[in-house]
Design a protein around this motif. Structure first.
Motif, PDB file in Angstrom:
ATOM      1  N   ASP A   1       0.823  -1.208   0.000  1.00 19.53           N
ATOM      2  CA  ASP A   1       0.000   0.000   0.000  1.00 19.53           C
ATOM      3  C   ASP A   1       0.857   1.258   0.000  1.00 19.53           C
ATOM      4  O   ASP A   1       0.480   2.277  -0.588  1.00 19.53           O
ATOM      5  N   GLU A   2       2.004   1.220   0.640  1.00 11.56           N
ATOM      6  CA  GLU A   2       2.879   2.395   0.685  1.00 11.56           C
ATOM      7  C   GLU A   2       3.494   2.686  -0.675  1.00 11.56           C
ATOM      8  O   GLU A   2       3.872   3.819  -0.956  1.00 11.56           O
ATOM      9  N   HIS A   3       3.601   1.683  -1.525  1.00  9.79           N
ATOM     10  CA  HIS A   3       4.211   1.878  -2.834  1.00  9.79           C
ATOM     11  C   HIS A   3       3.208   2.218  -3.923  1.00  9.79           C
ATOM     12  O   HIS A   3       3.589   2.434  -5.071  1.00  9.79           O
ATOM     13  N   LYS A   4       1.946   2.313  -3.573  1.00  6.91           N
ATOM     14  CA  LYS A   4       0.946   2.675  -4.568  1.00  6.91           C
ATOM     15  C   LYS A   4       1.077   4.154  -4.928  1.00  6.91           C
ATOM     16  O   LYS A   4       1.396   4.984  -4.083  1.00  6.91           O
ATOM     17  N   ARG A   5       0.797   4.440  -6.169  1.00 10.65           N
ATOM     18  CA  ARG A   5       0.876   5.818  -6.629  1.00 10.65           C
ATOM     19  C   ARG A   5      -0.510   6.453  -6.586  1.00 10.65           C
ATOM     20  O   ARG A   5      -1.509   5.831  -6.906  1.00 10.65           O
ATOM     21  N   ASP A   6      -0.575   7.681  -6.151  1.00 10.39           N
ATOM     22  CA  ASP A   6      -1.830   8.425  -6.165  1.00 10.39           C
ATOM     23  C   ASP A   6      -1.991   9.090  -7.516  1.00 10.39           C
ATOM     24  O   ASP A   6      -1.125   9.809  -7.971  1.00 10.39           O
ATOM     25  N   GLU A   7      -3.101   8.806  -8.136  1.00 10.98           N
ATOM     26  CA  GLU A   7      -3.321   9.389  -9.474  1.00 10.98           C
ATOM     27  C   GLU A   7      -4.524  10.271  -9.472  1.00 10.98           C
ATOM     28  O   GLU A   7      -5.436  10.173  -8.780  1.00 10.98           O
TER      29      GLU A   7
END
Length: 58
Positions: free
Chosen positions: A52-58
């Motif tokens: 979850d910490e490596h997900k990118r916010d788009e």
């Protein structure tokens, strides 16, 4: 000609082998101590958090 084979016996032996395999699998999955279960749960939670910490916010 070969010796006659009792198909009922063969079928029952095959069913017993399948049940034994499933029982062994369940013993491995559910036959663990509370500490092992907690450790496994903590590791899974840590993996999910890291993803979850490596997900990118788009």
């Amino acid at each position: 000609m070969g010796k006659p084979v009792n198909l009922n016996r063969y079928r029952k032996e095959k069913a017993r082998a399948g049940k034994k395999a499933r029982a062994d699998q369940n013993a491995a999955a559910f036959g663990r101590s509370k500490a092992e279960k907690d450790l496994d749960k903590a590791r899974n939670a840590q993996k999910i958090k890291r993803l979850d910490e490596h997900k990118r916010d788009e």
